[in-house]
Design an enzyme around this catalytic site. Sequence first.
Site, PDB file in Angstrom:
ATOM      1  N   SER A 138      70.924  48.715  63.109  1.00  0.00           N
ATOM      2  CA  SER A 138      69.814  47.766  63.302  1.00  0.00           C
ATOM      3  C   SER A 138      70.069  46.594  62.370  1.00  0.00           C
ATOM      4  CB  SER A 138      68.505  48.451  62.912  1.00  0.00           C
ATOM      5  OG  SER A 138      67.470  47.514  62.727  1.00  0.00           O
ATOM      6  N   TYR A 151      63.501  54.062  57.269  1.00  0.00           N
ATOM      7  CA  TYR A 151      64.293  53.486  58.367  1.00  0.00           C
ATOM      8  C   TYR A 151      65.381  52.565  57.817  1.00  0.00           C
ATOM      9  CZ  TYR A 151      65.089  51.248  62.963  1.00  0.00           C
ATOM     10  OH  TYR A 151      65.641  50.773  64.131  1.00  0.00           O
TER      11      TYR A 151
HETATM   12  P1  NAD Z   1      63.319  54.987  72.062  1.00  0.00           P
HETATM   13  O1  NAD Z   1      62.143  55.585  71.361  1.00  0.00           O
HETATM   14  O2  NAD Z   1      63.116  54.324  73.372  1.00  0.00           O
HETATM   15  O3  NAD Z   1      64.448  56.087  72.232  1.00  0.00           O
HETATM   16  C1  NAD Z   1      64.772  56.985  71.209  1.00  0.00           C
HETATM   17  C2  NAD Z   1      65.502  58.182  71.782  1.00  0.00           C
HETATM   18  O4  NAD Z   1      65.773  59.113  70.706  1.00  0.00           O
HETATM   19  C3  NAD Z   1      64.672  58.956  72.826  1.00  0.00           C
HETATM   20  O5  NAD Z   1      65.480  59.377  73.883  1.00  0.00           O
HETATM   21  C4  NAD Z   1      64.176  60.173  72.035  1.00  0.00           C
HETATM   22  O6  NAD Z   1      63.916  61.304  72.838  1.00  0.00           O
HETATM   23  C5  NAD Z   1      65.354  60.422  71.114  1.00  0.00           C
HETATM   24  N1  NAD Z   1      64.958  61.218  69.948  1.00  0.00           N
HETATM   25  C6  NAD Z   1      64.024  60.908  69.019  1.00  0.00           C
HETATM   26  N2  NAD Z   1      63.874  61.942  68.158  1.00  0.00           N
HETATM   27  C7  NAD Z   1      64.741  62.906  68.554  1.00  0.00           C
HETATM   28  C8  NAD Z   1      65.065  64.223  68.085  1.00  0.00           C
HETATM   29  N3  NAD Z   1      64.453  64.773  67.042  1.00  0.00           N
HETATM   30  N4  NAD Z   1      65.997  64.921  68.752  1.00  0.00           N
HETATM   31  C9  NAD Z   1      66.588  64.413  69.840  1.00  0.00           C
HETATM   32  N5  NAD Z   1      66.347  63.189  70.320  1.00  0.00           N
HETATM   33  C10 NAD Z   1      65.427  62.452  69.695  1.00  0.00           C
HETATM   34  O7  NAD Z   1      63.965  54.003  70.999  1.00  0.00           O
HETATM   35  P2  NAD Z   1      64.945  52.727  71.130  1.00  0.00           P
HETATM   36  O8  NAD Z   1      64.186  51.550  70.710  1.00  0.00           O
HETATM   37  O9  NAD Z   1      65.672  52.731  72.412  1.00  0.00           O
HETATM   38  O10 NAD Z   1      65.944  53.049  69.921  1.00  0.00           O
HETATM   39  C11 NAD Z   1      67.253  53.504  70.092  1.00  0.00           C
HETATM   40  C12 NAD Z   1      68.034  53.212  68.816  1.00  0.00           C
HETATM   41  O11 NAD Z   1      68.101  51.798  68.619  1.00  0.00           O
HETATM   42  C13 NAD Z   1      67.394  53.794  67.557  1.00  0.00           C
HETATM   43  O12 NAD Z   1      68.388  54.286  66.691  1.00  0.00           O
HETATM   44  C14 NAD Z   1      66.719  52.590  66.944  1.00  0.00           C
HETATM   45  O13 NAD Z   1      66.547  52.704  65.559  1.00  0.00           O
HETATM   46  C15 NAD Z   1      67.703  51.505  67.301  1.00  0.00           C
HETATM   47  N6  NAD Z   1      67.151  50.154  67.269  1.00  0.00           N
HETATM   48  C16 NAD Z   1      66.069  49.825  68.040  1.00  0.00           C
HETATM   49  C17 NAD Z   1      65.572  48.542  67.973  1.00  0.00           C
HETATM   50  C18 NAD Z   1      64.396  48.113  68.787  1.00  0.00           C
HETATM   51  O14 NAD Z   1      63.871  47.017  68.520  1.00  0.00           O
HETATM   52  N7  NAD Z   1      63.960  48.880  69.752  1.00  0.00           N
HETATM   53  C19 NAD Z   1      66.162  47.583  67.140  1.00  0.00           C
HETATM   54  C20 NAD Z   1      67.263  47.960  66.375  1.00  0.00           C
HETATM   55  C21 NAD Z   1      67.743  49.241  66.462  1.00  0.00           C
END
Ligand code: NAD
Length: 256
Positions: A138, A151
């Site tokens: 991120s 985080y």
């Molecule tokens: P999201 O909540 O849509 O998806 C997260 C996924 O992780 C889901 O499929 C969930 O089931 C899985 N997950 C969570 N806890 C779990 C566990 N204990 N065991 C197994 N699976 C688990 O989130 P997203 O926004 O798509 O995020 C995906 C990645 O991108 C993350 O690492 C997040 O930190 C990173 N990210 C997101 C953003 C943003 O703005 N959305 C920005 C930078 C980085």
Amino acid sequence: MNKAALITGSTSGIGKSIAIAFADAGYDIMFHGLEKDGPQIAEKIGEEYSVKTAFSNANLKEQDAINELVSEAVKEFGKIDILINNAGIQHVSKVEDFPLQKWNDIIAINLTSAFVASRAVWPFMKRNGFGRIINISSVHGLRASEYKSAYVSAKHGIIGLTKVLGLEGAGDNITCNAICPGYVRTPLVEGQIKDQAKAHGLSEEEVIKQVMLKKQAVKEFIPEKKIAELALFLAKEDSSAITGSAYVLDGGWSAQ
Ligand code: NAD
């Protein structure tokens, strides 16, 4: 034979978009996530793009479950060419109120699981003389924001892990890189909008404008598709010299 990709958290948000892009490019996909409709998502995308898919709901807080996830993927596809450590959670709270359990969960899911999964796929990638590990970090792997102690720590940590794996994989054609997005409008962020509104005492609209996109020069959420395109580039055979790096897709946030 298609290349096979294991993508954690690929039944939601960014991971799902990456999985669709990889399926479209002809990769077999090991889907993973806690979403209840995970098996249907995997099946539907497999049919749509004529690739082989499987699904696991392994809990990434448990080391044994992660090892099992990797074994299942190897059993299904005979190998793992690409590992994308994408799954992650968030908790927003002032440090003095931050629950230890939330800290432990975030470190376990956002950081330790990437180490455990990478360690488990390593011998298979080494044996095949090919491996691409992509960690979804991120902009918070490079910059901090208040109320996100766990985080930000995990996301900084995964960039450190990326560098080490990049060094250790050199010579075996295993690369490891990180992608550092700014804000992407996924279910994870929808939750944060609510939490941030509470923490800052603002409306949800005000949070989006004044808190979230405030730090990005480009006042737009980052498109999931762009993250997927970068992941596809990093996964290529001829990206072998690109390793140990962190790529920002953050609307100019970290340029400041
Ligand atoms: P999201 O909540 O849509 O998806 C997260 C996924 O992780 C889901 O499929 C969930 O089931 C899985 N997950 C969570 N806890 C779990 C566990 N204990 N065991 C197994 N699976 C688990 O989130 P997203 O926004 O798509 O995020 C995906 C990645 O991108 C993350 O690492 C997040 O930190 C990173 N990210 C997101 C953003 C943003 O703005 N959305 C920005 C930078 C980085």
